[in-house]
Design a protein around this motif. Structure first.
Motif, PDB file in Angstrom:
ATOM      1  N   TYR A 129      -3.419   4.834   7.887  1.00 54.25           N
ATOM      2  CA  TYR A 129      -4.762   4.801   7.274  1.00 54.25           C
ATOM      3  C   TYR A 129      -4.719   4.974   5.760  1.00 54.25           C
ATOM      4  O   TYR A 129      -5.564   5.633   5.185  1.00 54.25           O
ATOM      5  CB  TYR A 129      -5.654   5.871   7.936  1.00 54.25           C
ATOM      6  CG  TYR A 129      -5.094   7.281   7.886  1.00 54.25           C
ATOM      7  CD1 TYR A 129      -4.083   7.679   8.757  1.00 54.25           C
ATOM      8  CD2 TYR A 129      -5.562   8.207   6.966  1.00 54.25           C
ATOM      9  CE1 TYR A 129      -3.559   8.950   8.706  1.00 54.25           C
ATOM     10  CE2 TYR A 129      -5.042   9.490   6.910  1.00 54.25           C
ATOM     11  CZ  TYR A 129      -4.036   9.854   7.783  1.00 54.25           C
ATOM     12  OH  TYR A 129      -3.509  11.112   7.723  1.00 54.25           O
ATOM     13  N   GLU A 130      -3.723   4.351   5.129  1.00 54.32           N
ATOM     14  CA  GLU A 130      -3.580   4.512   3.671  1.00 54.32           C
ATOM     15  C   GLU A 130      -4.849   4.108   2.914  1.00 54.32           C
ATOM     16  O   GLU A 130      -5.214   4.719   1.902  1.00 54.32           O
ATOM     17  CB  GLU A 130      -2.385   3.684   3.175  1.00 54.32           C
ATOM     18  CG  GLU A 130      -2.135   3.776   1.695  1.00 54.32           C
ATOM     19  CD  GLU A 130      -1.902   5.199   1.205  1.00 54.32           C
ATOM     20  OE1 GLU A 130      -0.841   5.747   1.495  1.00 54.32           O
ATOM     21  OE2 GLU A 130      -2.794   5.764   0.533  1.00 54.32           O
ATOM     22  N   ALA A 131      -5.530   3.080   3.399  1.00 56.63           N
ATOM     23  CA  ALA A 131      -6.715   2.595   2.667  1.00 56.63           C
ATOM     24  C   ALA A 131      -7.908   3.529   2.783  1.00 56.63           C
ATOM     25  O   ALA A 131      -8.882   3.377   2.047  1.00 56.63           O
ATOM     26  CB  ALA A 131      -7.098   1.204   3.173  1.00 56.63           C
ATOM     27  N   ALA A 132      -7.821   4.504   3.691  1.00 55.35           N
ATOM     28  CA  ALA A 132      -8.989   5.360   3.928  1.00 55.35           C
ATOM     29  C   ALA A 132      -9.296   6.277   2.753  1.00 55.35           C
ATOM     30  O   ALA A 132     -10.419   6.719   2.587  1.00 55.35           O
ATOM     31  CB  ALA A 132      -8.778   6.192   5.199  1.00 55.35           C
ATOM     32  N   VAL A 133      -8.307   6.583   1.937  1.00 60.24           N
ATOM     33  CA  VAL A 133      -8.544   7.423   0.758  1.00 60.24           C
ATOM     34  C   VAL A 133      -7.975   6.729  -0.470  1.00 60.24           C
ATOM     35  O   VAL A 133      -6.823   6.288  -0.482  1.00 60.24           O
ATOM     36  CB  VAL A 133      -7.889   8.820   0.890  1.00 60.24           C
ATOM     37  CG1 VAL A 133      -8.238   9.674  -0.334  1.00 60.24           C
ATOM     38  CG2 VAL A 133      -8.332   9.516   2.172  1.00 60.24           C
ATOM     39  N   GLY A 134      -8.812   6.622  -1.503  1.00 64.69           N
ATOM     40  CA  GLY A 134      -8.330   6.066  -2.770  1.00 64.69           C
ATOM     41  C   GLY A 134      -8.089   4.569  -2.727  1.00 64.69           C
ATOM     42  O   GLY A 134      -7.400   4.042  -3.610  1.00 64.69           O
ATOM     43  N   ALA A 136      -6.751   1.246  -2.922  1.00 64.35           N
ATOM     44  CA  ALA A 136      -5.406   0.699  -3.145  1.00 64.35           C
ATOM     45  C   ALA A 136      -4.386   1.765  -3.537  1.00 64.35           C
ATOM     46  O   ALA A 136      -3.181   1.552  -3.424  1.00 64.35           O
ATOM     47  CB  ALA A 136      -5.468  -0.365  -4.251  1.00 64.35           C
ATOM     48  N   ILE A 137      -4.842   2.916  -4.003  1.00 61.41           N
ATOM     49  CA  ILE A 137      -3.907   3.930  -4.531  1.00 61.41           C
ATOM     50  C   ILE A 137      -3.090   4.537  -3.396  1.00 61.41           C
ATOM     51  O   ILE A 137      -3.660   5.020  -2.417  1.00 61.41           O
ATOM     52  CB  ILE A 137      -4.673   5.087  -5.217  1.00 61.41           C
ATOM     53  CG1 ILE A 137      -5.634   4.572  -6.273  1.00 61.41           C
ATOM     54  CG2 ILE A 137      -3.706   6.095  -5.809  1.00 61.41           C
ATOM     55  CD1 ILE A 137      -6.567   5.651  -6.798  1.00 61.41           C
ATOM     56  N   PRO A 138      -1.761   4.546  -3.536  1.00 66.82           N
ATOM     57  CA  PRO A 138      -0.967   5.261  -2.525  1.00 66.82           C
ATOM     58  C   PRO A 138      -1.212   6.759  -2.657  1.00 66.82           C
ATOM     59  O   PRO A 138      -0.903   7.338  -3.693  1.00 66.82           O
ATOM     60  CB  PRO A 138       0.488   4.921  -2.900  1.00 66.82           C
ATOM     61  CG  PRO A 138       0.402   3.781  -3.879  1.00 66.82           C
ATOM     62  CD  PRO A 138      -0.921   3.909  -4.560  1.00 66.82           C
ATOM     63  N   ILE A 139      -1.794   7.381  -1.658  1.00 64.41           N
ATOM     64  CA  ILE A 139      -2.037   8.827  -1.718  1.00 64.41           C
ATOM     65  C   ILE A 139      -1.782   9.491  -0.359  1.00 64.41           C
ATOM     66  O   ILE A 139      -1.318  10.623  -0.301  1.00 64.41           O
ATOM     67  CB  ILE A 139      -3.455   9.160  -2.272  1.00 64.41           C
ATOM     68  CG1 ILE A 139      -3.636  10.665  -2.428  1.00 64.41           C
ATOM     69  CG2 ILE A 139      -4.568   8.567  -1.416  1.00 64.41           C
ATOM     70  CD1 ILE A 139      -2.786  11.301  -3.469  1.00 64.41           C
ATOM     71  N   ASP A 145       4.480  12.216   3.190  1.00 63.95           N
ATOM     72  CA  ASP A 145       5.937  12.056   3.196  1.00 63.95           C
ATOM     73  C   ASP A 145       6.588  12.620   1.932  1.00 63.95           C
ATOM     74  O   ASP A 145       7.406  13.515   2.005  1.00 63.95           O
ATOM     75  CB  ASP A 145       6.303  10.571   3.319  1.00 63.95           C
ATOM     76  CG  ASP A 145       5.775   9.955   4.612  1.00 63.95           C
ATOM     77  OD1 ASP A 145       5.577  10.713   5.575  1.00 63.95           O
ATOM     78  OD2 ASP A 145       5.550   8.744   4.652  1.00 63.95           O
ATOM     79  N   SER A 146       6.203  12.074   0.773  1.00 68.98           N
ATOM     80  CA  SER A 146       6.926  12.423  -0.459  1.00 68.98           C
ATOM     81  C   SER A 146       6.808  13.904  -0.774  1.00 68.98           C
ATOM     82  O   SER A 146       7.741  14.507  -1.302  1.00 68.98           O
ATOM     83  CB  SER A 146       6.387  11.613  -1.636  1.00 68.98           C
ATOM     84  OG  SER A 146       6.106  10.295  -1.249  1.00 68.98           O
ATOM     85  N   LEU A 147       5.653  14.510  -0.505  1.00 66.33           N
ATOM     86  CA  LEU A 147       5.447  15.922  -0.850  1.00 66.33           C
ATOM     87  C   LEU A 147       5.621  16.846   0.360  1.00 66.33           C
ATOM     88  O   LEU A 147       5.282  18.026   0.283  1.00 66.33           O
ATOM     89  CB  LEU A 147       4.050  16.101  -1.465  1.00 66.33           C
ATOM     90  CG  LEU A 147       3.913  15.496  -2.871  1.00 66.33           C
ATOM     91  CD1 LEU A 147       2.453  15.378  -3.279  1.00 66.33           C
ATOM     92  CD2 LEU A 147       4.688  16.310  -3.897  1.00 66.33           C
ATOM     93  N   LEU A 210      -7.662  14.561   2.846  1.00 66.14           N
ATOM     94  CA  LEU A 210      -6.664  15.015   1.867  1.00 66.14           C
ATOM     95  C   LEU A 210      -6.281  16.475   2.114  1.00 66.14           C
ATOM     96  O   LEU A 210      -5.098  16.833   2.090  1.00 66.14           O
ATOM     97  CB  LEU A 210      -7.207  14.871   0.441  1.00 66.14           C
ATOM     98  CG  LEU A 210      -7.385  13.444  -0.086  1.00 66.14           C
ATOM     99  CD1 LEU A 210      -7.987  13.472  -1.496  1.00 66.14           C
ATOM    100  CD2 LEU A 210      -6.066  12.682  -0.093  1.00 66.14           C
ATOM    101  N   ALA A 211      -7.292  17.319   2.343  1.00 65.78           N
ATOM    102  CA  ALA A 211      -7.011  18.751   2.539  1.00 65.78           C
ATOM    103  C   ALA A 211      -6.186  18.963   3.812  1.00 65.78           C
ATOM    104  O   ALA A 211      -5.263  19.780   3.836  1.00 65.78           O
ATOM    105  CB  ALA A 211      -8.312  19.537   2.605  1.00 65.78           C
ATOM    106  N   SER A 212      -6.503  18.214   4.856  1.00 66.64           N
ATOM    107  CA  SER A 212      -5.750  18.361   6.112  1.00 66.64           C
ATOM    108  C   SER A 212      -4.278  18.046   5.889  1.00 66.64           C
ATOM    109  O   SER A 212      -3.390  18.783   6.328  1.00 66.64           O
ATOM    110  CB  SER A 212      -6.302  17.430   7.198  1.00 66.64           C
ATOM    111  OG  SER A 212      -7.639  17.753   7.491  1.00 66.64           O
ATOM    112  N   LEU A 213      -4.028  16.939   5.188  1.00 64.40           N
ATOM    113  CA  LEU A 213      -2.639  16.529   4.937  1.00 64.40           C
ATOM    114  C   LEU A 213      -1.941  17.507   4.007  1.00 64.40           C
ATOM    115  O   LEU A 213      -0.801  17.907   4.238  1.00 64.40           O
ATOM    116  CB  LEU A 213      -2.631  15.154   4.255  1.00 64.40           C
ATOM    117  CG  LEU A 213      -2.695  13.917   5.138  1.00 64.40           C
ATOM    118  CD1 LEU A 213      -2.841  12.682   4.271  1.00 64.40           C
ATOM    119  CD2 LEU A 213      -1.431  13.803   5.993  1.00 64.40           C
ATOM    120  N   ALA A 214      -2.643  17.879   2.921  1.00 67.82           N
ATOM    121  CA  ALA A 214      -2.011  18.687   1.883  1.00 67.82           C
ATOM    122  C   ALA A 214      -1.672  20.092   2.369  1.00 67.82           C
ATOM    123  O   ALA A 214      -0.643  20.641   1.994  1.00 67.82           O
ATOM    124  CB  ALA A 214      -2.941  18.782   0.673  1.00 67.82           C
TER     125      ALA A 214
END
Ligand SMILES: NC(=O)C1=CN([C@@H]2O[C@H](COP(=O)(O)OP(=O)(O)OC[C@H]3O[C@@H](n4cnc5c(N)ncnc54)[C@H](O)[C@@H]3O)[C@@H](O)[C@H]2O)C=CC1
Ligand SMILES: N[C@@H](CC=O)C(=O)O
Ligand code: NA
Length: 442
Positions: A129-134, A136-139, A145-147, A210-214
């Motif tokens: 669901y990358e498009a669901a937030v931001g 086109a921005i990868p977030i 993954d990265s963080l 975002l908060a759930s993931l972070a």
């Protein structure tokens, strides 16, 4: 080399984003196949009306009103209809059949994410669901993954393109909210029901995701504090600019300890004043920007197109390629966790700075009376500016003798609320013209 069969992709919805995704899949099929290691075949596009006009011309033979038949036998289902139903039911059907699902639907992810992940987990399918937030921005990937090896402390972001576009037009062109919203709708930024944008629901959904993931914690949408921009006036935007600020709708996710020392997280959305020197102040149009502060990585900024059909299609196609590669190479795919399970603290637990604009009466001791209210509630005043209202020739004189613009030091939300309530009932106050939080300062 082992030849992999063509992967069957079903697309649900051909609106602003869906039509662009279909077009890209058809136009770049060979290049995508080379990257994936297998061909991708768009087997059909579920629409409400095959004859409806579209942003992009699509092959008529691919259009169908029978979404359920299209889903059956697909390897990857791309849901771009939006809304909770029938999107939820179609996604559950797709996952139950073993298909991977790609969606841009933040309303659905924020509301029914756990149910959908559970359904995916049961059959080993993937949900992207990358498009669901931001847009086109990868977030999503960076947070997931990265963080994943770091500890995210805070996220401060502009995550709704429509409201940023509107506030920017109010600021730079003096347009009304209604005028700017109509243009945002025409440009494909706004949701089908733009109330979701201007009342902050869309940004709140993104803040919850975002908060759930972070914070590795389930942050239900109901626990995200939400204020939209419908109460923001042109006067406030103009006054903010004069005072060195811009008004932005912010999504804020942070770790927090409440007054009792309980460690938790906060997720909230509200319009706030941001200093005009802050990088977020330079985010114009429908762009989004997300600042992430992580313990080891320090501050990171993600910036780009947060809305728009073709831009959002980029994020959707990235997910399609990820899902497709997993079909080719196998393996468990991505994992998300909610192991930290922190409490989500209410808005009354936060501390920030505030700017309060108060119209006061012409009475002796006004300043002392106002200062006493702040003192009594433990809110420390940092700046005070006084202006006398200008009266247009021939118009009624204002009942207020002066306007006070009061900037506070960092204060507790609960104390500020009590201060504003006391000001409202004070005999020297004509009216509270504006209360805005100030963000982006230490
Ligand atoms: N437009 C944008 O900039 C962005 C949109 N999104 C999300 O992407 C998704 C799609 O958004 P848009 O393309 O802007 O919406 P849209 O309203 O332009 O398109 C949705 C399409 O799905 C169709 N549809 C709805 N229910 C259907 C059904 N039951 N069967 C068949 N077709 C159906 C509608 O007729 C419409 O053509 C939404 O979840 C939205 O929140 C995410 C990021 C950016
Ligand atoms: N309506 C949304 C679309 C993208 O998520 C927005 O304006 O940001
Ligand atoms: Na994104």
């Amino acid at each position: 080399m082992i030849e992999y069969r063509n992967l069957r992709i079903a697309l649900l919805g051909a609106g602003s984003v869906g039509a662009q995704v279909a077009d890209q899949l058809l136009t770049h099929a060979d290049e995508l196949a080379a990257r994936i290691g297998a061909g991708v075949e768009l087997t059909g596009i579920a629409v409400r009306d095959v004859d409806a006009p579209r942003d992009v011309e699509l092959p008529r033979e691919l259009l169908t009103t029978d979404a359920e038949s299209l889903i059956l036998g697909s390897d990857i289902v791309v849901e771009l209809m939006g809304g909770l139903e029938p999107a939820r039911t179609f996604i559950l059907q797709a996952l139950a059949s073993g298909a991977d699902v790609v969606t841009a639907n933040k309303a659905l992810m924020a509301t029914h994410g756990p149910e959908l992940f559970e359904a995916a987990g049961q059959v080993g399918a993937q949900l992207y669901y990358e498009a669901a937030v931001g847009g086109a921005i990868p977030i999503i990937r960076p947070l997931r993954d990265s963080l994943a090896g770091d500890r995210v402390e805070r996220i401060l972001g502009i995550v709704n393109g429509t409201t940023n576009f509107i506030l920017d037009r109010m600021d730079t062109r003096g347009e009304s909210l209604e005028q700017a919203l109509a243009i945002a709708g025409e440009l494909g930024y706004a949701e089908a029901d733009p109330t979701a944008d201007i009342e902050g629901y869309d940004a709140a959904q993104k803040a919850g995701i975002l908060a759930s993931l972070a914070f590795h914690t389930l942050v239900p949408i109901e626990s995200v504090h939400r204020e939209g921009i419908t109460g923001v006036t042109l006067d406030q935007v103009v006054a903010a600019r004069k005072a060195g600020y811009v008004v932005k709708l912010l999504a804020i996710c942070e770790r927090l300890s409440d007054a009792d020392g309980v460690d938790g997280v906060s997720a909230r959305v509200y319009p706030a004043l941001v200093p005009d020197t802050h990088p977020l102040a330079a985010v114009h149009g429908a762009n989004n920007a997300v600042f992430v502060e992580a313990e080891a990585a320090g501050p990171l900024m993600f910036y780009g197109a947060g809305a728009g059909g073709i831009q959002t299609a980029s994020a959707v196609l990235g997910d399609v390629v990820s899902a497709a590669r997993r079909h080719v190479v196998g393996g468990p795919g991505v994992a998300e966790s909610t192991h930290a399970d922190l409490p989500v603290l209410p808005i009354s637990s936060i501390t920030t700075r505030y700017q309060i604009t108060v119209e006061v009466l012409d009475e002796p001791g006004v300043l002392a009376a106002i200062a006493a209210v702040f003192l009594e509630h433990g809110v420390s005043v940092e700046t005070l500016e006084q202006t006398v209202p200008e009266t247009e020739p021939g118009s009624e004189p204002s009942a207020a003798a002066a306007t006070l613009v009061i900037g506070t030091h960092r204060a507790a939300e609960a104390d500020l609320a009590a201060t504003v309530a006391a000001l409202t009932s004070s005999s020297v106050v004509h009216r509270i013209a504006s209360v805005l939080r100030v963000e982006g300062l230490s």
